[in-house]
Scaffold this active site. Structure first.
Site, PDB file in Angstrom:
ATOM      1  N   GLU A   1       0.843  -1.199   0.000  1.00  8.28           N
ATOM      2  CA  GLU A   1       0.000   0.000   0.000  1.00  8.28           C
ATOM      3  C   GLU A   1       0.883   1.255   0.000  1.00  8.28           C
ATOM      4  OE1 GLU A   1      -2.102   0.438   3.671  1.00  8.28           O
ATOM      5  OE2 GLU A   1      -2.436   2.552   3.226  1.00  8.28           O
TER       6      GLU A   1
ATOM      7  N   ASP B   1       0.702   3.778  -3.121  1.00  6.89           N
ATOM      8  CA  ASP B   1       0.354   5.167  -2.858  1.00  6.89           C
ATOM      9  C   ASP B   1       1.323   6.109  -3.579  1.00  6.89           C
ATOM     10  OD1 ASP B   1      -0.845   7.390  -1.209  1.00  6.89           O
ATOM     11  OD2 ASP B   1       1.196   7.427  -0.428  1.00  6.89           O
TER      12      ASP B   1
ATOM     13  N   GLU C   1      -4.826   0.713  -3.167  1.00  3.98           N
ATOM     14  CA  GLU C   1      -3.456   1.217  -3.300  1.00  3.98           C
ATOM     15  C   GLU C   1      -2.460   0.068  -3.395  1.00  3.98           C
ATOM     16  OE1 GLU C   1      -3.414   5.613  -1.306  1.00  3.98           O
ATOM     17  OE2 GLU C   1      -2.931   3.917  -0.013  1.00  3.98           O
TER      18      GLU C   1
END
Lengths: 216, 216
Positions: free
Chosen positions: B36, B40, B108
């Site tokens: 993640e 991101d 993400e």
């Protein structure tokens, strides 16, 4: 820097600080600010992936902290000077007093220019080979804590100012206590901090004060 | 999603919430949190470049604001559900009450997995063709202001709570006034804001209260 530019205009824009910008026929400015925005994002994702690979067993908290240390304004400014980018920056006025991050901004803009000129993979290779490998000591980054309070105290002593931390305890919803720190320098409130850790709240306030006095 | 995965294990990790993770032989967790973090950053740089090209005459303030609207947790959660990613998420416990951003996090992480599996250019193409073009109305993003105060007021009325904004004016170094807002709900301080604009200070405090009540 180890390569020939394709579109030279991109690099010219990357080194043009807003103080030396003029208006284009579209009413926008030809400064490096848009490119800095782009370069910041590219640099961030390259570093994110680099750390992801380099530290396969560390959690995302560690990775995030490492990244923010490398991508911080202060580190960028230092890198820019180390790499000699400051020699190319075009600006108007007194660089030292007014534009503390002029070199770091140009450095980020340069990353943006390289990305636009040569693509992501080239920009990534440039960042890893020319910046990280040559100029960043990862172990040093890992062990260095950015200590704004010490930095501020040095400044205060040098400038013979007075400094006072006012600390209030606060009970926020539930059980946890929070510390509210007001940092007063020469009778003026220059920074605040709020955290469940008193130390972190002080660091927050000191960080703001460092920004205020332009000593980052 | 329009492509065949190369390394399926990456996608399995991307959909594994920390509540369903187990420890690996290295003592790290096999949850999607690291992915993640990576996704991101990749999503951020793809969106940064997309906006840079789409709005050639807008300044970096506009671009930054647009990006933060698209990359915000709330928007990610909605996108994840719109794309059906929520069906694949593996977790333990009560999804709705505890893990508000479980879908957005998995979304993400999926970007991170695609990047690791197929590289930057593929991930960029996926984001632009499968996410932005299909699911994001850029004009709507441009005109929507995230109004935390209204969101909070709706919640307060529904839950029959009391709400009070305490506003103090403060003189900070020099001439500019600042507004210090304390937001009190049912006699508890749940958010604060500080800004030269009273409206923005209120929005900050309301934003924190929305986080506090998990209504983002």
């Amino acid at each position: 820097m180890g390569f020939y530019p394709g579109n030279i205009a991109l690099y010219q824009t990357a080194f043009r600080h807003k103080s030396a910008a003029s208006e284009t026929s579209h009413g926008s400015k030809n400064s490096n600010e848009r490119m800095e925005y782009l370069g910041d994002a590219i640099f961030g994702s390259v570093i994110a992936h680099y750390l992801f690979k380099k530290f396969p067993y560390k959690d995302e908290g560690f990775l995030t902290k490492m990244r923010s240390k490398i991508a911080c304004r202060e580190f960028m400014n230092k890198l820019a000077v180390k790499m000699g980018i400051n020699q190319f920056v075009i600006y108007q006025g007194d660089k030292n007093s007014r534009f503390k991050s002029i070199n770091g901004d140009a450095f980020e803009a340069l990353i943006g220019a390289i990305y636009l000129d040569k693509g992501y993979d080239f920009a990534e290779k440039f960042i890893l080979e020319r910046i990280i490998n040559l100029h960043v000591d990862m172990e040093e980054v890992e062990t260095t804590e950015t200590d704004f309070k010490s930095k501020l105290i040095n400044y205060i002593q040098k400038e013979k100012k007075s400094m006072q931390f006012d600390i209030e305890e606060e009970q926020i919803k539930g059980h946890q206590k929070q510390y509210k720190v007001s940092l007063i320098i020469d009778d003026e409130l220059v920074g605040k901090g709020l955290d469940v850790s008193k130390k972190r709240a002080e660091q927050q306030a000191a960080h703001k004060a460092c920004e205020f006095f332009n000593i980052l």
